[in-house]
Write a protein that holds these residues in place. Structure first.
Motif, PDB file in Angstrom:
ATOM      1  N   ILE A  45     -30.529  -6.988 -24.531  1.00  0.00           N
ATOM      2  CA  ILE A  45     -31.335  -6.497 -23.370  1.00  0.00           C
ATOM      3  C   ILE A  45     -30.902  -5.931 -22.314  1.00  0.00           C
ATOM      4  N   LEU A  46     -30.153  -6.649 -21.680  1.00  0.00           N
ATOM      5  CA  LEU A  46     -28.940  -5.180 -20.836  1.00  0.00           C
ATOM      6  C   LEU A  46     -28.570  -3.815 -21.565  1.00  0.00           C
ATOM      7  N   ALA A  47     -28.664  -3.616 -22.615  1.00  0.00           N
ATOM      8  CA  ALA A  47     -27.449  -2.018 -22.440  1.00  0.00           C
ATOM      9  C   ALA A  47     -29.289  -1.192 -22.832  1.00  0.00           C
ATOM     10  N   GLY A  48     -30.271  -1.977 -23.327  1.00  0.00           N
ATOM     11  CA  GLY A  48     -31.579  -1.288 -23.682  1.00  0.00           C
ATOM     12  C   GLY A  48     -32.290  -1.442 -22.343  1.00  0.00           C
ATOM     13  N   LEU A  49     -32.458  -2.090 -21.997  1.00  0.00           N
ATOM     14  CA  LEU A  49     -33.310  -2.025 -20.386  1.00  0.00           C
ATOM     15  C   LEU A  49     -32.747  -0.785 -19.792  1.00  0.00           C
ATOM     16  N   ALA A 286     -27.946  -2.166 -13.524  1.00  0.00           N
ATOM     17  CA  ALA A 286     -27.175  -3.287 -14.930  1.00  0.00           C
ATOM     18  C   ALA A 286     -27.512  -4.174 -13.798  1.00  0.00           C
ATOM     19  N   ILE A 287     -26.221  -4.324 -13.277  1.00  0.00           N
ATOM     20  CA  ILE A 287     -25.843  -5.589 -11.895  1.00  0.00           C
ATOM     21  C   ILE A 287     -27.164  -5.861 -11.348  1.00  0.00           C
ATOM     22  N   ASP A 288     -27.870  -5.435 -11.189  1.00  0.00           N
ATOM     23  CA  ASP A 288     -28.909  -5.563 -10.680  1.00  0.00           C
ATOM     24  C   ASP A 288     -30.487  -4.953 -10.801  1.00  0.00           C
ATOM     25  N   ASP A 289     -30.806  -5.590 -11.274  1.00  0.00           N
ATOM     26  CA  ASP A 289     -30.457  -6.707 -12.303  1.00  0.00           C
ATOM     27  C   ASP A 289     -30.800  -7.022 -13.588  1.00  0.00           C
ATOM     28  N   ALA A 290     -30.850  -5.834 -14.342  1.00  0.00           N
ATOM     29  CA  ALA A 290     -31.260  -5.806 -16.010  1.00  0.00           C
ATOM     30  C   ALA A 290     -30.158  -7.352 -16.343  1.00  0.00           C
ATOM     31  N   ALA A 291     -28.745  -7.343 -15.430  1.00  0.00           N
ATOM     32  CA  ALA A 291     -28.470  -8.554 -16.244  1.00  0.00           C
ATOM     33  C   ALA A 291     -29.112  -9.939 -16.058  1.00  0.00           C
ATOM     34  N   GLY A 292     -29.412 -10.333 -14.225  1.00  0.00           N
ATOM     35  CA  GLY A 292     -29.906 -11.548 -14.254  1.00  0.00           C
ATOM     36  C   GLY A 292     -31.442 -11.430 -16.229  1.00  0.00           C
ATOM     37  N   CYS A 293     -32.135 -10.671 -15.640  1.00  0.00           N
ATOM     38  CA  CYS A 293     -32.938 -10.322 -17.069  1.00  0.00           C
ATOM     39  C   CYS A 293     -32.669 -11.016 -18.599  1.00  0.00           C
ATOM     40  N   ALA A 294     -31.469 -10.227 -18.863  1.00  0.00           N
ATOM     41  CA  ALA A 294     -30.731 -10.426 -19.794  1.00  0.00           C
ATOM     42  C   ALA A 294     -30.541 -12.530 -20.051  1.00  0.00           C
ATOM     43  N   ILE A 295     -29.378 -12.107 -18.809  1.00  0.00           N
ATOM     44  CA  ILE A 295     -29.199 -14.413 -19.201  1.00  0.00           C
ATOM     45  C   ILE A 295     -30.311 -14.756 -18.935  1.00  0.00           C
ATOM     46  N   ILE A 296     -31.169 -15.001 -18.429  1.00  0.00           N
ATOM     47  CA  ILE A 296     -32.582 -16.097 -17.901  1.00  0.00           C
ATOM     48  C   ILE A 296     -33.116 -15.768 -19.896  1.00  0.00           C
ATOM     49  N   THR A 297     -33.417 -14.761 -19.692  1.00  0.00           N
ATOM     50  CA  THR A 297     -34.109 -14.814 -21.129  1.00  0.00           C
ATOM     51  C   THR A 297     -33.226 -15.010 -22.671  1.00  0.00           C
ATOM     52  N   ALA A 298     -32.175 -14.510 -23.124  1.00  0.00           N
ATOM     53  CA  ALA A 298     -30.757 -15.324 -23.722  1.00  0.00           C
ATOM     54  C   ALA A 298     -31.532 -16.917 -24.015  1.00  0.00           C
ATOM     55  N   ALA A 299     -30.704 -17.330 -22.519  1.00  0.00           N
ATOM     56  CA  ALA A 299     -30.174 -18.659 -22.680  1.00  0.00           C
ATOM     57  C   ALA A 299     -32.259 -19.411 -22.548  1.00  0.00           C
ATOM     58  N   ALA A 300     -33.039 -18.970 -22.520  1.00  0.00           N
ATOM     59  CA  ALA A 300     -34.501 -19.697 -22.489  1.00  0.00           C
ATOM     60  C   ALA A 300     -34.700 -19.539 -24.258  1.00  0.00           C
TER      61      ALA A 300
END
Length: 457
Positions: A45-49, A286-300
């Motif tokens: 997700i992070l790399a794609g976005l 990347a850090i603001d805020d693609a990483a956040g979307c990657a983290i919550i989605t993977a954890a869900a």
């Protein structure tokens, strides 16, 4: 200096990185880059976005492409009810950003316009500089004393693990331009709100209250601000030219993207996980805020392993956070249905080190279980009150929701925040994976909580 030798098609090349930066995981060692997990949801997700969409300025065509991308990605990952929920915003369309010292020395400055900056003529503006070492010094300036002048506002933001300096020192950016305008300034320049020593300016939004006409407002890099401060300290008069042609524009299209992983008991209110899809335009967000979307989605998704949880987990990829939290406000207005608890990831991808709660006494056993589960990961229990973050705060306040905050290490976050350096190479895959693991532990507990989740009074 630490050195790494790598091979490319042209032969061998040497790559040097500062050892301190390696220790802080701001720059990812080449070995770690070579070990990026294949098929990892968060990294994909992070790399794609960041690579397929790139910068995602609120209200822009790029943000619209990001919503389409996000909808397709969430559907492909198995989320249900995936939807784009549109709204419009008052946005800022960047133009030409230039600034130079004219006296006592000629020097081209590294500058960026602030969101909602006033607009200069195409030929720019030029004026004498009045130096203010702090925001309080500007506040104390007499009314009308800046007529025909350009104000420069300095500050002294320092590193901290919890990023707490961003609140008070960020007011230089949020409030300073309007204060200078009210005192008659024709333009304003600030030291970037950041902790790096690179010639990278930090952008961000500012505000002009009703009755205060916007003036051109820019931020210069920290080394350039150091130069201005040294000149001011020597008592030499300064003159500065600035061209900022961006414009505030009404009724730009934006929107949120939501998706659910249904729980076994649809009668239970869902767990809401927030991040924001938009970014500033200087880097790739990347850090603001693609990483956040990657983290919550993977954890869900991870929380579904071993069977669906009791509660539905909803992800909110909010739009237009950077210019005023528009996505979070739009979500709260649109979704009156009850929620159980809200969390947000919007502080980069460095390791989680602390957990804070906003849970009432009736939910203390729930908080205790979460803290116990995170302790083996080296995550400590804090004493502060969790607030969620900009994208979930409106629904938290409206529905009086419980909150869990997983605090990431912010020591180096403001080296990158809102700069051209906010790019994928600054994310350490191991740190990203630690975030996902921490979020997964929390979700496995809260999404399987059968009783009410109560916020603190």
């Amino acid at each position: 200096m630490a050195e790494y030798w790598t091979q490319d098609r042209q032969g061998f090349m040497r790559n040097k990185f500062r050892a301190a930066a390696l220790t802080a995981a701001i720059f990812v060692p080449l070995a770690a880059q070579a070990e990026e997990p294949k098929g990892d949801v968060a990294w994909d997700i992070l790399a794609g976005l960041t690579s397929e969409v790139g910068p995602r300025m609120p209200g822009s065509e790029a943000e619209a492409r990001a919503r389409t991308w996000a909808q397709a990605r969430l559907e492909a990952l198995g989320f249900s009810g995936v939807a784009i929920e549109p709204f419009t915003i008052r946005g800022y369309v960047r133009g030409r950003d230039e600034a130079s010292l004219k006296a006592p020395i000629p020097f081209r400055l590294a500058v960026t316009a602030l969101g909602y900056s006033g607009t200069t003529p195409d030929k720019g503006i030029e004026g004498d500089v009045v130096y203010f070492p702090t925001l309080d010094a500007l506040k104390a300036a007499p009314a009308g004393s800046l007529a025909g002048k350009i104000a420069f506002i300095d500050h002294a933001m320092k590193r901290s693990q919890d990023g707490s300096g961003y609140g008070p020192y960020g007011n230089v950016r949020r409030q300073g331009p309007a204060i200078a305008a009210a005192k008659g300034a024709m333009g304003v320049v600030i030291r970037s709100i950041g902790t790096d020593s690179h010639r990278n300016p930090h952008t961000g939004g500012t505000t002009f209250p009703d009755g205060v006409s916007p003036i051109p407002a820019g931020a210069v890099s920290n080394p350039d601000a150091d130069l201005i401060a040294r000149i001011a300290g020597g008592g030499k008069p300064m003159r500065l030219a600035m061209t900022l042609t961006g414009r505030t524009t009404d009724n730009l299209p934006s929107g949120n993207v939501i998706g659910d992983l249904p729980g076994r008991d649809p009668s239970l209110p869902p767990i809401l996980l927030g991040c924001h899809l938009d970014s500033w335009d200087l880097g790739t967000g990347a850090i603001d805020d693609a990483a956040g979307c990657a983290i919550i989605t993977a954890a869900a998704l991870n929380a579904q392993e071993g069977g669906r949880p009791l509660r539905t987990i909803r992800v909110l990829w909010a739009g237009s956070e950077e210019l005023g939290g528009f996505g979070g406000k739009a979500y709260a207005q649109r979704h009156a249905e009850p929620h159980a608890l809200a969390m947000e990831s919007d502080f980069g991808a460095a390791r989680v080190w602390r957990v804070n709660f906003n849970l009432g006494s009736a939910s203390k056993p729930l908080a205790d279980r979460i803290a116990a589960a995170l302790s083996p990961m080296g995550i400590v229990r804090g004493s502060g009150k969790a607030d969620g973050g900009t994208d979930v705060e409106p629904v938290i306040e409206k529905q009086k929701l419980g909150v869990v905050d997983l605090n990431q290490d912010g020591t180096h976050y403001f080296d990158l925040h809102h700069t051209p350096d906010d790019t994928l190479d600054k994310v350490d895959p191991a740190d990203l994976a630690q975030n996902v693991a921490a979020w997964t532990e929390v979700l496995r507990i809260v999404a399987n909580e059968p009783g009410p989740i109560v916020a603190a009074d």
